[in-house]
Design a protein around this motif. Structure first.
Motif, mmCIF file in Angstrom:
data_model
loop_
_atom_site.group_PDB
_atom_site.id
_atom_site.type_symbol
_atom_site.label_atom_id
_atom_site.label_comp_id
_atom_site.label_asym_id
_atom_site.label_seq_id
_atom_site.Cartn_x
_atom_site.Cartn_y
_atom_site.Cartn_z
ATOM 1 N N THR A 263 66.274 36.337 -49.778
ATOM 2 C CA THR A 263 65.714 35.436 -48.770
ATOM 3 C C THR A 263 66.292 35.788 -47.409
ATOM 4 O O THR A 263 67.334 36.442 -47.318
ATOM 5 C CB THR A 263 65.984 33.955 -49.133
ATOM 6 N N ILE A 309 61.155 30.827 -54.454
ATOM 7 C CA ILE A 309 61.983 29.946 -55.298
ATOM 8 C C ILE A 309 61.155 28.807 -55.896
ATOM 9 O O ILE A 309 61.391 28.383 -57.025
ATOM 10 C CB ILE A 309 63.209 29.391 -54.511
ATOM 11 N N THR A 310 60.134 28.339 -55.168
ATOM 12 C CA THR A 310 59.332 27.241 -55.710
ATOM 13 C C THR A 310 58.666 27.676 -57.016
ATOM 14 O O THR A 310 58.594 26.903 -57.974
ATOM 15 C CB THR A 310 58.276 26.779 -54.684
ATOM 16 N N VAL A 385 56.188 20.873 -50.136
ATOM 17 C CA VAL A 385 57.415 21.661 -50.127
ATOM 18 C C VAL A 385 57.371 22.760 -49.078
ATOM 19 O O VAL A 385 56.311 23.294 -48.779
ATOM 20 C CB VAL A 385 57.657 22.316 -51.512
ATOM 21 N N GLY A 386 58.539 23.089 -48.559
ATOM 22 C CA GLY A 386 58.699 24.329 -47.801
ATOM 23 C C GLY A 386 58.712 24.205 -46.309
ATOM 24 O O GLY A 386 59.205 25.090 -45.621
ATOM 25 N N PRO A 388 58.005 21.093 -42.826
ATOM 26 C CA PRO A 388 57.665 19.698 -42.527
ATOM 27 C C PRO A 388 56.160 19.503 -42.620
ATOM 28 O O PRO A 388 55.397 20.416 -42.296
ATOM 29 C CB PRO A 388 58.121 19.528 -41.066
ATOM 30 N N THR A 411 59.411 17.066 -50.767
ATOM 31 C CA THR A 411 60.641 17.584 -51.372
ATOM 32 C C THR A 411 61.320 18.570 -50.432
ATOM 33 O O THR A 411 60.733 19.566 -50.036
ATOM 34 C CB THR A 411 60.331 18.300 -52.703
ATOM 35 N N TYR A 412 62.551 18.265 -50.091
ATOM 36 C CA TYR A 412 63.313 19.164 -49.215
ATOM 37 C C TYR A 412 64.339 19.934 -50.039
ATOM 38 O O TYR A 412 65.122 19.338 -50.779
ATOM 39 C CB TYR A 412 64.029 18.369 -48.112
ATOM 40 N N GLN A 414 65.864 24.455 -50.707
ATOM 41 C CA GLN A 414 65.879 25.842 -50.237
ATOM 42 C C GLN A 414 66.108 26.779 -51.413
ATOM 43 O O GLN A 414 66.545 26.342 -52.481
ATOM 44 C CB GLN A 414 67.078 26.074 -49.317
ATOM 45 N N THR A 415 65.895 28.066 -51.154
ATOM 46 C CA THR A 415 66.211 29.081 -52.166
ATOM 47 C C THR A 415 67.639 28.854 -52.675
ATOM 48 O O THR A 415 67.916 28.925 -53.878
ATOM 49 C CB THR A 415 66.095 30.490 -51.536
ATOM 50 N N GLU A 416 68.539 28.568 -51.759
ATOM 51 C CA GLU A 416 69.957 28.458 -52.109
ATOM 52 C C GLU A 416 70.292 27.211 -52.911
ATOM 53 O O GLU A 416 71.302 27.177 -53.606
ATOM 54 C CB GLU A 416 70.813 28.432 -50.827
ATOM 55 N N THR A 502 73.060 23.694 -44.711
ATOM 56 C CA THR A 502 71.747 24.231 -45.094
ATOM 57 C C THR A 502 71.113 25.122 -44.028
ATOM 58 O O THR A 502 70.184 25.873 -44.330
ATOM 59 C CB THR A 502 70.762 23.061 -45.312
ATOM 60 N N ASP A 504 69.606 23.592 -41.564
ATOM 61 C CA ASP A 504 68.578 22.698 -41.021
ATOM 62 C C ASP A 504 69.192 21.541 -40.254
ATOM 63 O O ASP A 504 70.256 21.040 -40.605
ATOM 64 C CB ASP A 504 67.728 22.101 -42.160
ATOM 65 N N ILE A 516 63.800 15.854 -41.972
ATOM 66 C CA ILE A 516 64.283 17.204 -41.642
ATOM 67 C C ILE A 516 63.585 17.636 -40.349
ATOM 68 O O ILE A 516 62.360 17.555 -40.242
ATOM 69 C CB ILE A 516 63.944 18.195 -42.785
ATOM 70 N N ARG A 519 64.970 24.302 -38.654
ATOM 71 C CA ARG A 519 66.129 25.200 -38.668
ATOM 72 C C ARG A 519 66.888 25.129 -37.341
ATOM 73 O O ARG A 519 66.305 24.974 -36.282
ATOM 74 C CB ARG A 519 65.677 26.643 -38.894
HETATM 75 O O1 PRX Z 1 63.877 24.744 -43.164
HETATM 76 C C1 PRX Z 1 63.783 24.205 -44.460
HETATM 77 C C2 PRX Z 1 62.367 24.371 -44.973
HETATM 78 O O2 PRX Z 1 62.351 25.573 -45.722
HETATM 79 C C3 PRX Z 1 63.659 26.153 -45.729
HETATM 80 C C4 PRX Z 1 63.939 26.807 -47.050
HETATM 81 O O3 PRX Z 1 63.066 27.896 -47.237
HETATM 82 P P1 PRX Z 1 63.076 28.683 -48.615
HETATM 83 O O4 PRX Z 1 64.466 29.034 -48.973
HETATM 84 O O5 PRX Z 1 62.101 29.779 -48.477
HETATM 85 O O6 PRX Z 1 62.563 27.641 -49.656
HETATM 86 C C5 PRX Z 1 61.306 27.073 -49.490
HETATM 87 C C6 PRX Z 1 60.973 26.233 -50.691
HETATM 88 C C7 PRX Z 1 62.003 25.281 -51.067
HETATM 89 C C8 PRX Z 1 64.584 25.017 -45.439
HETATM 90 O O7 PRX Z 1 65.827 25.465 -44.944
HETATM 91 N N1 PRX Z 1 61.942 23.254 -45.827
HETATM 92 C C9 PRX Z 1 61.876 23.248 -47.174
HETATM 93 N N2 PRX Z 1 61.385 22.070 -47.612
HETATM 94 C C10 PRX Z 1 61.147 21.302 -46.524
HETATM 95 C C11 PRX Z 1 61.521 22.051 -45.374
HETATM 96 N N3 PRX Z 1 61.422 21.556 -44.134
HETATM 97 C C12 PRX Z 1 60.960 20.288 -44.001
HETATM 98 N N4 PRX Z 1 60.589 19.519 -45.036
HETATM 99 C C13 PRX Z 1 60.656 19.974 -46.310
HETATM 100 N N5 PRX Z 1 60.254 19.213 -47.321
#
Ligand code: PRX
Length: 652
Positions: A263, A309-310, A385-386, A388, A411-412, A414-416, A502, A504, A516, A519
Motif C-alpha cells: 500500500t 484489503i477490503t 468503505v474507503g 468519506p 466503516t472506517y 485501512q490496509t494496516e 492512522t 487521518d 473522518i 489524510r
Molecule cells: O483515509 C482513510 C480512507 O482510506 C484510507 C485507507 O486506505 P486503504 O488502506 O487503501 O484501505 C481502504 C479500505 C479500508 C484511510 O486512511 N478511509 C477508509 N475508510 C474511510 C476512509 N475515509 C473516510 N471514511 C471512511 N469510512
C-alpha cells in the motif's frame, strides 16, 4: 478449542455466542469490559471464535512494542478456520456465489471449496515445491480461483501477496522483487464489459530480466492466446486435474505471517503491510459478524476487488471465517447498465451490500432511477468503505437503494488495521449521515492533539489514533522494521508513549461521534484507492522532459479526489506541444503504475513554490488546485511571485 485464558471480568450477557450487538447498552458493556480487562476481553473472543489446534499461553505480549505479539504460541490454520471447521454443519451451504462479467454463474459449496482449495494447495506444494514461509504473488481477476489461491497459500503456510490486476508490469515487478516471490499465480485474462482483457502479458513483462520467480501458474479464464515460457509457465486447468483432494492443513503459529499487501505511504515506494494469522482472522470474523449482522441464511455481497484489503477481509477471509455466503463479481457495476448491482441484489436476494462511495456516486449519476426497477426488499445492511461519503450520495443510498429502512454502516479502517476500527453497529448505533460514529468494541481509539497527546475537544479536529494494540493490526513492513516504527509510531505520543497513528484527521461532535476528515499526509484517495503523491511524482519524473513535479489531490465529483500534477519542463514548449506532453506523461504513469494513477489535471508551470531550504509548499499547491484564495504566508518562499504565476496558469 482452548479455554486456557479465563477472562477475569464476565459480562452479564453471552456476547460471544450472539453475533449481534443489539443496542448501545451492550456496546457500552463491551467497551467497559475491554477497558477494564483488555486481555480478558480478547482472550474470551479468541477462545470462542477460533478453532485452535493448540492453545495460546499469553493473550498479548507487549515486551517488544510496537512489535506486538497476540495469542502467543497458539497454533491454528486460517484455511481450516475458514473451511474445514464448517464442514460438519455447512458442507452443502454456498460459500461463494460467483457471477462473471458475461452473466455466467457458479455456486461453490463449503465442501466444494474444501476440495478446490486442497487440490490447489497440493498443486503448489507438490508441483512447484512451495513451502511454509515462501512468498507467492497473486495477480488475478475476480474469479473464484483467486479465493482458492489465497486459501491454498494459507493452508500450506505460504505468504500470499496479491497485486491488484490494474497495476502495471513495473508496479508488479517492484512488488515481486520486494517480497522475493518464488511463484506468481495469474490468469490469461478475464472479461470486462463483455470483452476479453489480458493479464498474462503483464506478468511476462514484469518477469523479463532478473527475477526471483521460478514458476508461473496460469488459470485459463478467457482462453485468449498467450505466450508460454517452457519450464516456467504451467496451466492450472491441466495440473489441477491430477491433484488429490486431501491436503493436511499446516500447523501455523498465531504470529506466522498470513499475507503481505502493498500500500502507498506518504514517501517512497509502496510498503508491504504484513498481517499475521490468528489476530487477523479473529478480527475479520468478529467485525464481519458485528458490523454486517450476517445471519445463517443471508447472502452478503462486497463489490471490492481481492487486490485491495477490503477484498481480503470482507470478500474472502471474514465471510468464510464466519461460515457466510459471499458473492464474488467479475464485472463492472455499470455494465451493461447502472442497474446491474440492483439486478443482482434482486436475483440473489442479497441481504448485506458493501461498496465504496465512488461506486455509489457513479451508480447514482448514471442510474438514479435504476434501483426502483428491482425488488431490493431483501437488503438489511448497506455498507460504505474507503473514503468519506458525501451527504447527497448517502441520501440516495439510504432512500433509493435501502428504501429508508436499512442501516448504513460507514466503516472506517485501512490496509494496516486489517479490519474495521470505527463503524456503526447496525440496529444498535443511532446513525448520522456520512459519519463513522464510534470505535468498535475492543478498539481503543481516540482523536488526539499531536502536540500534547491529549484527547481533543468537540469540534477541534486532531489525529485519529489507536492507543492500544489490537489483534488485527499491521505486524510490520516487509523487510523494513525501521520504516514500520517510523511510519506508524513516530508522530503521536500519549502519556509519553508512542501510539498508532492512522495518518487521518478526525473530529468529535457534541455527542462524541467521530467523523473522518481525511489524510494529514501526502497520501490521496482516488475512488477509494490509496495513492502516494510521491509514487506519482516518481513516475512523472521518468519522462525525459520533466524537470520537477509536485502532485496533490483535488476534490473530484465522482472519484472523491483526483490527481493534480504541477510540472516544470526541462524545455519550454508551445501550447500544442504541451497537450502532446500531457498525453505522453500519462502514458509514462500508466507504464509505471497503471491506469488508476492517471492525472486528471497536468499544469505546466515555470517553477514550484519552495521555501529557502528547498521544501515544496504543497499546501499552497493544494489551495490553488481547489481554486481557493491563498491565505498562507508566502513571504518565506524563495520566490513569492511564483504563486501568482501558477494561479494564472491554473485558471488559464
Ligand atoms: O483515509 C482513510 C480512507 O482510506 C484510507 C485507507 O486506505 P486503504 O488502506 O487503501 O484501505 C481502504 C479500505 C479500508 C484511510 O486512511 N478511509 C477508509 N475508510 C474511510 C476512509 N475515509 C473516510 N471514511 C471512511 N469510512
Amino acid at each position: 478449542m482452548s479455554d486456557i485464558v479465563k477472562p477475569t471480568f464476565q459480562p452479564n450477557r453471552e456476547f460471544a455466542k450472539q453475533a449481534r450487538i443489539k443496542n448501545m447498552c451492550e456496546y457500552n458493556d463491551l467497551q467497559t469490559w475491554a477497558s477494564e480487562d483488555y486481555e480478558g476481553f480478547w482472550g474470551h473472543f479468541a477462545n470462542e471464535k477460533i478453532d485452535w489446534f493448540s492453545p495460546y499461553s499469553q493473550v498479548l505480549d507487549e515486551s517488544t512494542a510496537p512489535f506486538y505479539k497476540w495469542f502467543v504460541n497458539g497454533k491454528l490454520n486460517v484455511a481450516h478456520q475458514c473451511i474445514d471447521r464448517h464442514l460438519a454443519t455447512r458442507k452443502n451451504k454456498a460459500a461463494i456465489i460467483f457471477e462473471g462479467d458475461r452473466g455466467d454463474k457458479q455456486i461453490i459449496t463449503y465442501l466444494e471449496l474444501y476440495y478446490n482449495v486442497n487440490k490447489f494447495a497440493n498443486l503448489l506444494k507438490n508441483e512447484f515445491g512451495v513451502k511454509k514461509g515462501d512468498r507467492v504473488v497473486i495477480y488475478m481477476p475476480m474469479i473464484p480461483e483467486a479465493a482458492y489461491a489465497m486459501l491454498a497459500c494459507a493452508r500450506i503456510g505460504a505468504i500470499h501477496s496479491i497485486v491488484f490486476g490494474g497495476f502495471s508490469a513495473e508496479a508488479l515487478k517492484d512488488r515481486i522483487e520486494d517480497a522475493d516471490a518464488k511463484v506468481v499465480i495469474t490468469a490469461d485474462g478475464a472479461y470486462r464489459k463483455d470483452k476479453p482483457y489480458m493479464l498474462k502479458p503483464v506478468v511476462d513483462e514484469a518477469l523479463s530480466g532478473n527475477t526471483p520467480v521460478q514458476k508461473v501458474l496460469v488459470i485459463e479464464r478467457n482462453n485468449e492466446e498467450i505466450t508460454w515460457v517452457s519450464g516456467r509457465d504451467y496451466s492450472y486447468n491441466e495440473l489441477i486435474k491430477h491433484q488429490s483432494t486431501k491436503c493436511e492443513a499446516e500447523v501455523m503459529d498465531a504470529e506466522d505471517p498470513l499475507f503481505l499487501l502493498y500500500t502507498s505511504g506518504s514517501t517512497g515506494k509502496p510498503k508491504g503491510v504484513q498481517h499475521n494469522s490468528a489476530g487477523y482472522i479473529l478480527w475479520a470474523q468478529m467485525t464481519m459478524e458485528w458490523v454486517f449482522d450476517v445471519k445463517e441464511n443471508d447472502t452478503y455481497w462486497c463489490t471490492a476487488d481481492v487486490g485491495w484489503i477490503t477484498g481480503h477481509t470482507y470478500i474472502v477471509y471474514g465471510p468464510l471465517a464466519m461460515g457466510a455466503t459471499t458473492v464474488m463479481f467479475e464485472g463492472v457495476p455499470t455494465y451493461p447498465d447502472a442497474g446491474r448491482p440492483w439486478k443482482m441484489v434482486e436475483e440473489y436476494k442479497i441481504n448485506q451490500f458493501y461498496t465504496a462511495p465512488t461506486a455509489i456516486r457513479v451508480l447514482h449519476k448514471m442510474g438514479e432511477d435504476e434501483p426502483a426497477k428491482y425488488d431490493l426488499s431483501s437488503l438489511k445492511v448497506l455498507g460504505t468503505v474507503g473514503e468519506p461519503i458525501d451527504p447527497p450520495a448517502w441520501k440516495w443510498y439510504y432512500e433509493a437503494v435501502g428504501g429508508s429502512k436499512c442501516a448504513i454502516v460507514d466503516t472506517y479502517w485501512q490496509t494496516e488495521t486489517g479490519g474495521h476500527i470505527v463503524s456503526p453497529l447496525p440496529g444498535a448505533t443511532p446513525i448520522k449521515p456520512a459519519c463513522a460514529t464510534f470505535p468498535l468494541p475492543g478498539i481503543i481509539a481516540e482523536i488526539l492533539d499531536p502536540q500534547t497527546g491529549e484527547k481533543v475537544g468537540v469540534g477541534e479536529g486532531g489525529y485519529m489514533c489507536v492507543t492500544r494494540p489490537w489483534p488485527s493490526m499491521i505486524r510490520g513492513i516487509w523487510g523494513d522494521p525501521e520504516r514500520f516504527v517510523k511510519s506508524y509510531f513516530g508522530d503521536v505520543k500519549k502519556d509519553g508513549k508512542p501510539v498508532y497513528f492512522t495518518g487521518d484527521g478526525a473530529v468529535y461532535d457534541e455527542e462524541g461521534y467521530i467523523t473522518i476528515t481525511g489524510r494529514t499526509d501526502d497520501v490521496i484517495n482516488v475512488s477509494g484507492h490509496r495513492m502516494g503523491t510521491a509514487e506519482v511524482e516518481a513516475a512523472c519524473k521518468k519522462h525525459p522532459n520533466v524537470a520537477e513535479v509536485a502532485v496533490v489531490g483535488k476534490p473530484h465529483e465522482l472519484k472523491g479526489e483526483g490527481i493534480f500534477a504541477y510540472i516544470v519542463l526541462k524545455s519550454e514548449d508551445t501550447m500544442a506541444e504541451e497537450m502532446e506532453m500531457v498525453k505522453e506523461i500519462n502514458k509514462v504513469i500508466i507504464k509505471e503504475i497503471g491506469n488508476i494513477a492517471i492525472c486528471d489535471d497536468i499544469v505546466f508551470v515555470p517553477g514550484l513554490p519552495k521555501t529557502r531550504s528547498g521544501k515544496i509548499m504543497r499546501r499552497i499547491l493544494r489551495s490553488i488546485a481547489k481554486g481557493e484564495v491563498i491565505t498562507q504566508d508566502i513571504s518565506t518562499l524563495e520566490d513569492p511571485s511564483i504563486v501568482a504565476t501558477i494561479e494564472v496558469k491554473v485558471k488559464g
